[in-house]
Design an enzyme around this catalytic site. Structure first.
Site, PDB file in Angstrom:
ATOM      1  N   HIS A   6      -3.882   0.078  -0.996  1.00  0.00           N
ATOM      2  CA  HIS A   6      -1.973  -0.283  -0.942  1.00  0.00           C
ATOM      3  C   HIS A   6      -1.672   0.669   0.536  1.00  0.00           C
ATOM      4  O   HIS A   6      -1.585   2.312   0.105  1.00  0.00           O
ATOM      5  CB  HIS A   6      -1.482   0.318  -1.741  1.00  0.00           C
ATOM      6  CG  HIS A   6       0.328  -0.713  -2.498  1.00  0.00           C
ATOM      7  ND1 HIS A   6       1.041   0.558  -2.793  1.00  0.00           N
ATOM      8  CD2 HIS A   6       0.335  -1.604  -2.051  1.00  0.00           C
ATOM      9  CE1 HIS A   6       2.264  -0.521  -2.629  1.00  0.00           C
ATOM     10  NE2 HIS A   6       1.926  -1.506  -2.343  1.00  0.00           N
ATOM     11  N   HIS A  48       6.517  -1.808   5.721  1.00  0.00           N
ATOM     12  CA  HIS A  48       7.342  -2.238   4.641  1.00  0.00           C
ATOM     13  C   HIS A  48       8.886  -2.252   4.204  1.00  0.00           C
ATOM     14  O   HIS A  48       9.299  -4.172   4.387  1.00  0.00           O
ATOM     15  CB  HIS A  48       6.521  -1.283   3.143  1.00  0.00           C
ATOM     16  CG  HIS A  48       6.619  -2.124   1.868  1.00  0.00           C
ATOM     17  ND1 HIS A  48       8.244  -2.267   1.537  1.00  0.00           N
ATOM     18  CD2 HIS A  48       6.638  -3.460   0.890  1.00  0.00           C
ATOM     19  CE1 HIS A  48       8.221  -2.576   0.525  1.00  0.00           C
ATOM     20  NE2 HIS A  48       7.026  -3.404  -0.117  1.00  0.00           N
TER      21      HIS A  48
END
Length: 243
Positions: A6, A48
């Site tokens: 991730h 992100h």
């Protein structure tokens, strides 16, 4: 069940950096997941959050920075002194290094308020074609259905996945309309009944972000294909992973 790092390997290196990609390679991972957005001058970058505050030494929204300004920020020192000097990478550079390392990449398209999904998708698509990246080694995902609709037209060869928190009652209709290959959901809210239904309908099922192997120990039996995790090393210590 495949392990997907991730944001690289977010427990061992600053997220969404080339250092994280290198950690994934060291662990022998087949897949990593990253997030992409556009800069002010429409370069596709790997980050992100809507703002740079949390993961760099800068402040403000990503879309307010042009590429040269963003590249000057330190995206590693916050994580540890040994990572000082890491930068927010461009997608083209991240994919080039992933190609060298033989790692496949799940590209999540991030859309925040006032972002333009069509523009982001066009830029990502053009970049992939221009640099000849292997489409078999890529997967698109997004919480934003418009991104998946645009990519269905722009890059039909690259599989797409719809991201959801809870699996909605009309999940199959949504996947059919978007011609998706997979459904991505929060592992905390997945039931065996839902997992088996998704698999019976012919879709791949991927779950995020499971950092404790014991909490998903039954998932292989449920048919879950891939787990996104910040801590793939913990799974590998428990038992060897596929891929």
């Amino acid at each position: 069940m495949i392990l997907c790092g991730h944001r690289g390997v977010a427990s061992l290196a600053p997220e969404n950096t080339l250092a994280g990609l290198e950690k994934a390679h060291q662990l022998g991972l087949e897949w990593v997941e990253i997030d992409v957005q556009l800069t002010k001058d429409e370069k596709v970058v790997v980050i992100h959050d809507e703002k740079v505050n949390r993961c760099t030494n800068g402040k403000g929204k990503v879309r307010k920075y042009d590429w040269e300004q963003l590249a000057r920020l330190d995206a590693g020192g916050w994580f540890g002194a040994e990572f000082a000097g890491q930068h927010v990478p461009r997608l083209r550079d991240y994919l080039a290094r992933a190609r060298e390392l033989g790692i496949r990449v799940n590209i999540e398209l991030k859309i925040y308020d006032k972002d333009n999904p069509a523009r982001l998708c066009r830029k990502v698509s053009k970049l992939i074609d221009k640099h000849g990246f292997d489409k078999a080694g890529l997967l698109f995902s997004s919480f934003e259905p418009d991104c998946l609709r645009y990519l269905q037209v722009l890059q039909p060869e690259i599989p797409r996945a719809l991201l959801v928190e809870h699996i909605p009652d009309d999940w199959q209709t949504r996947l059919e309309q978007l011609d998706c290959a997979a459904l991505h959901c929060n592992y905390r809210y997945l039931s065996r009944e839902q997992a088996e239904a998704v698999k019976a309908a012919g879709y791949r099922l991927h779950c995020y972000t499971a950092n404790h192997p014991d909490k998903v120990k039954d998932f292989p039996a449920w048919g879950v294909d891939m787990i996104f995790t910040d801590k793939p090393q913990d799974y590998q210590q428990a038992s060897p992973a596929e891929g």
